[in-house]
Design a protein around this motif. Structure first.
Motif, PDB file in Angstrom:
ATOM      1  N   VAL A  10       0.838  -1.200   0.000  1.00 31.46           N
ATOM      2  CA  VAL A  10       0.000   0.000   0.000  1.00 31.46           C
ATOM      3  C   VAL A  10       0.875   1.253   0.000  1.00 31.46           C
ATOM      4  O   VAL A  10       0.593   2.235  -0.678  1.00 31.46           O
ATOM      5  CB  VAL A  10      -0.934   0.014   1.228  1.00 31.46           C
ATOM      6  N   GLU A  11       1.965   1.219   0.755  1.00 35.32           N
ATOM      7  CA  GLU A  11       2.810   2.402   0.936  1.00 35.32           C
ATOM      8  C   GLU A  11       3.893   2.573  -0.123  1.00 35.32           C
ATOM      9  O   GLU A  11       4.812   3.381   0.047  1.00 35.32           O
ATOM     10  CB  GLU A  11       3.444   2.375   2.331  1.00 35.32           C
ATOM     11  N   GLU A  52       3.436   9.292   3.679  1.00 32.09           N
ATOM     12  CA  GLU A  52       2.093   8.926   3.212  1.00 32.09           C
ATOM     13  C   GLU A  52       1.181   8.693   4.414  1.00 32.09           C
ATOM     14  O   GLU A  52       1.592   8.119   5.424  1.00 32.09           O
ATOM     15  CB  GLU A  52       2.159   7.645   2.378  1.00 32.09           C
ATOM     16  N   ARG A  91      -2.883   7.343   5.344  1.00 23.45           N
ATOM     17  CA  ARG A  91      -4.067   6.655   4.828  1.00 23.45           C
ATOM     18  C   ARG A  91      -5.323   7.362   5.347  1.00 23.45           C
ATOM     19  O   ARG A  91      -5.603   7.335   6.555  1.00 23.45           O
ATOM     20  CB  ARG A  91      -4.066   5.191   5.250  1.00 23.45           C
ATOM     21  N   TYR A  98      -8.892   7.364   6.002  1.00 23.57           N
ATOM     22  CA  TYR A  98      -9.921   6.346   6.156  1.00 23.57           C
ATOM     23  C   TYR A  98     -11.294   6.965   6.415  1.00 23.57           C
ATOM     24  O   TYR A  98     -11.409   8.051   7.001  1.00 23.57           O
ATOM     25  CB  TYR A  98      -9.593   5.419   7.324  1.00 23.57           C
ATOM     26  N   THR A 154      -6.397   7.634  -5.098  1.00 19.87           N
ATOM     27  CA  THR A 154      -7.743   7.332  -4.643  1.00 19.87           C
ATOM     28  C   THR A 154      -8.492   6.502  -5.670  1.00 19.87           C
ATOM     29  O   THR A 154      -8.122   6.461  -6.842  1.00 19.87           O
ATOM     30  CB  THR A 154      -8.527   8.623  -4.340  1.00 19.87           C
ATOM     31  N   MET A 159     -10.765   2.716   3.065  1.00 20.87           N
ATOM     32  CA  MET A 159      -9.797   3.769   2.740  1.00 20.87           C
ATOM     33  C   MET A 159     -10.337   4.646   1.614  1.00 20.87           C
ATOM     34  O   MET A 159     -10.723   4.156   0.558  1.00 20.87           O
ATOM     35  CB  MET A 159      -8.445   3.172   2.346  1.00 20.87           C
ATOM     36  N   LYS A 179      -4.954   7.772  -0.336  1.00 20.02           N
ATOM     37  CA  LYS A 179      -3.632   7.886   0.260  1.00 20.02           C
ATOM     38  C   LYS A 179      -3.131   9.291  -0.057  1.00 20.02           C
ATOM     39  O   LYS A 179      -3.099   9.698  -1.217  1.00 20.02           O
ATOM     40  CB  LYS A 179      -2.681   6.830  -0.308  1.00 20.02           C
ATOM     41  N   VAL A 200      -0.013  11.671  -0.128  1.00 18.11           N
ATOM     42  CA  VAL A 200       1.439  11.486  -0.204  1.00 18.11           C
ATOM     43  C   VAL A 200       2.115  12.835  -0.422  1.00 18.11           C
ATOM     44  O   VAL A 200       1.753  13.577  -1.343  1.00 18.11           O
ATOM     45  CB  VAL A 200       1.821  10.534  -1.354  1.00 18.11           C
TER      46      VAL A 200
END
Length: 621
Positions: free
Chosen positions: A300-301, A341, A343, A345, A373, A388, A391, A393
């Protein structure tokens, strides 16, 4: 090169893969469940195939349907994204057996790293440092207890097939061991159909450090440096950054070299992550960083690694899966700046982080930084999948610059009516200990309520909402972002927020320029530092303005599955009034005190939105 790619996933990662594929001239095929029929990834792909009902177990987790979709559309490759079937060796093999290209590691590599105990043994043989512990075959309670005593408390019990924070128990002393062992084994059996465990020494001041690795079919393996993922809530990552704060060059070189050895030990191809746990009680030192596990997929990251290296990891995945060599040699890779980054939610920190699902009637994530997204304004956060939203960043010349940018991104995020953790993110990033690099995996738990926004409007927000209400009632434009309004004093507006009435006296104080908001019908919404505040005016006629603390509000969008009372009923404190089903959980709505139900706005089977006044209980005189 791959000609047509099917993405066996959804949401932001599917959109992320589609973007790179399009840039490479590769046609894309999306798959979707009933809930995702109008999803962004479906709209963005060149083709889309329906694969079943909304539950993932009947759609995204059914490999046969996904492979059939690839065959039917003429796709020659499948990218699994992350989650779902991305680390399922059986599915990977089925893709290959179907004559398709699997964009991921070989099934044998996935298998080798699938069980934590076997992976630890393999890493130990490869010269990769592992946490002191026990991962033997003797699973008797007596042997496990003896090994725990020998390791020394505290110890960590971990399910060998675990993941996502499940099947883990910290044991502080010998007296707790048997109870914690049985609890861990029950959870492991229920979650993974495997109740075997391993033991590890509990690490003091733990930092979660991971290294991005990449291999190809020509025997090349490189690393793309490390990430720090220490800020976690209930073992789920919240904020990730690269490079790791406090990492010196000597330690980085030893750690990354160990990660490369780990990847080579399983003949690794594609993108993968070697995860380590560091004892940071005396800073980051190579002799105190131990292997935890390998994630045999894209993480994810991954954007923070892309930001500091300038590499598109999805492009590398597609090239390597097509048989090409890794595009860059190790000596060509370097760290540039710092990236963080967060998340974002759909959850409400002020209400115990309850999930928040439903329509995204308003969604504005700004233009700063990089936003990954899978939704747009007008889409919906489904109760069937990970909540989620995006993200966020940020890249900077240094860590402070990246923090400042990400704080601004979080504080200016505007989402309604779905609740978010944006303010919580901003608070964590702005914390003095985080800024000073004093962090470990217990950071969020130790800070506790200090990071959680109150969820209550302050005076500036109340004044802003009142001014928006007055302008809206004067038939002015509904969207009033950043406006100033100076009117004669002695005006008062009655506003209700979460069942509590506020009588706001207006004077000639200017509208706070940092606030934004809008009016819609009888509702006023104000955004402030990552939080969204919804108000109802008395003119709406909902009864909410007079409900005071006796209002029973929906904590999230959901379905009313039971109503136990009717208007006029006498109730006692704690008595169940109705049951709301949301995010596959049942939430009982109870009376706050002894009184009478004077208003009932819910009926069995009805859908309700967050903060809908479901009922009003008037206290006894």
């Amino acid at each position: 090169m791959i000609q047509k790619l099917l993405i066996a996933n959804r949401g932001e990662i599917a959109c992320r893969i589609i973007r790179t594929a399009r840039d490479m001239g590769i046609a894309t095929v999306a798959v979707y469940s009933d809930a995702d029929a109008k999803a962004l990834h479906v709209r963005q792909a060149d083709e889309a195939v329906h694969i079943g009902p909304s539950p993932a177990a009947e759609s995204y987790l059914v490999g046969e349907k996904i492979i059939a979709a690839a065959k039917d559309t003429g796709a020659d490759a499948i990218h699994p994204g992350y989650g779902f079937l991305s680390e399922n060796a059986g599915f990977a093999q089925a893709v290959i057996d179907a004559g398709l290209i699997w964009v991921g590691p070989k099934p044998s590599s996935i298998d080798a790293m699938g069980l934590k105990d076997a992976a630890k043994k393999l890493m130990r043989e490869a010269g990769v440092p592992v946490t002191p512990g026990y991962d033997g075959e003797d699973q008797s309670p007596e042997r496990l207890k003896a090994e725990a005593d020998a390791i020394g408390y505290p110890v960590l019990i971990k399910a060998v097939a675990g993941g996502g924070g499940k099947g883990m128990r910290k044991v502080d002393d010998a007296a707790q061991f048997e109870e914690m062992l049985q609890s861990c084994k029950r959870e492991a059996k229920a979650s993974f159909s495997n109740d075997e465990v391993l033991l590890e020494k509990w690490i003091t001041s733990p930092r979660h450090i991971e290294v991005q690795v990449f291999g190809d079919s020509h025997g090349n393996v490189v690393h793309l440096f490390e990430r720090d993922c220490s800020l976690q809530r209930r073992h789920q990552k919240v904020i990730e950054e690269a490079p790791a704060p406090g990492m010196d060059e000597v330690t980085r070189e030893e750690l990354c070299a160990a990660a490369v050895r780990a990847a080579k030990a399983v003949d690794y191809e594609g993108a993968g992550t070697i995860e380590f746990i560091a004892d940071a009680s005396e800073g980051l030192r190579a002799d105190r960083i131990f292997f935890m596990e390998m994630n045999t997929r894209l993480q994810v990251e991954h954007p923070v690694t892309e930001e500091i290296t300038g590499v598109d990891l999805v492009e590398w995945q597609l090239r390597v899966a097509s048989g090409e060599a890794i595009p860059m040699a190790q000596e060509e890779l370097a760290i540039n700046g710092h990236a963080i980054e967060a998340r974002l939610y759909a959850e409400d920190p002020s209400s115990g982080f309850l999930p928040s699902t439903g329509p995204l009637d308003w969604l504005d994530l700004g233009v700063e930084g990089r936003i990954e997204t899978g939704v747009e304004e007008g889409d919906e956060i489904s109760p069937h999948y990970d909540p989620m939203i995006a993200k966020l960043v940020a890249w900077g010349e240094d860590r402070d610059d990246a923090i400042d940018t990400l704080v601004e991104m979080a504080e200016t995020a505007e989402v309604w009516p779905v609740r978010t953790n944006a303010a919580f993110i901003a608070n964590a990033l702005s914390d003095n200990d985080f800024i000073a690099e004093r962090l470990d995996t217990g950071f969020i738990a130790e800070k506790g309520d200090a990071l959680i926004p109150s969820g209550e409007p302050d005076d500036a927000v109340l004044r802003g909402a009142a001014r928006i209400a007055m302008v809206a009632n004067d038939d002015q434009p509904e969207e009033l972002a950043g406006f100033r309004l100076n009117r004669a004093p002695h005006h008062a507006v009655a506003l209700s927020h979460r069942g509590k009435t506020h009588l706001v006296e207006l004077d000639d104080t200017p509208f706070e320029p940092s606030l934004t908001g809008f009016a819609e019908g009888g509702r006023i919404v104000v955004f402030d530092n990552g939080q969204a505040f919804g108000f109802e005016t008395e003119t709406r006629g909902s009864g909410a303005a007079s409900a005071a603390d006796g209002a029973i509000l929906a904590p999230m969008p959901g379905k009313v599955i039971a109503v136990d009372v009717k208007e006029g009923d006498t109730v006692t404190a704690g008595q169940r009034l109705m049951v709301l089903e949301a995010m596959k959980m049942e939430h009982a709505m109870t009376a706050p005190f002894d009184g009478t139900v004077t208003e009932l706005n819910a009926s069995e089977g009805g859908q309700v939105q967050v903060e809908t006044v479901l009922a009003v209980v008037e206290p006894e005189a």
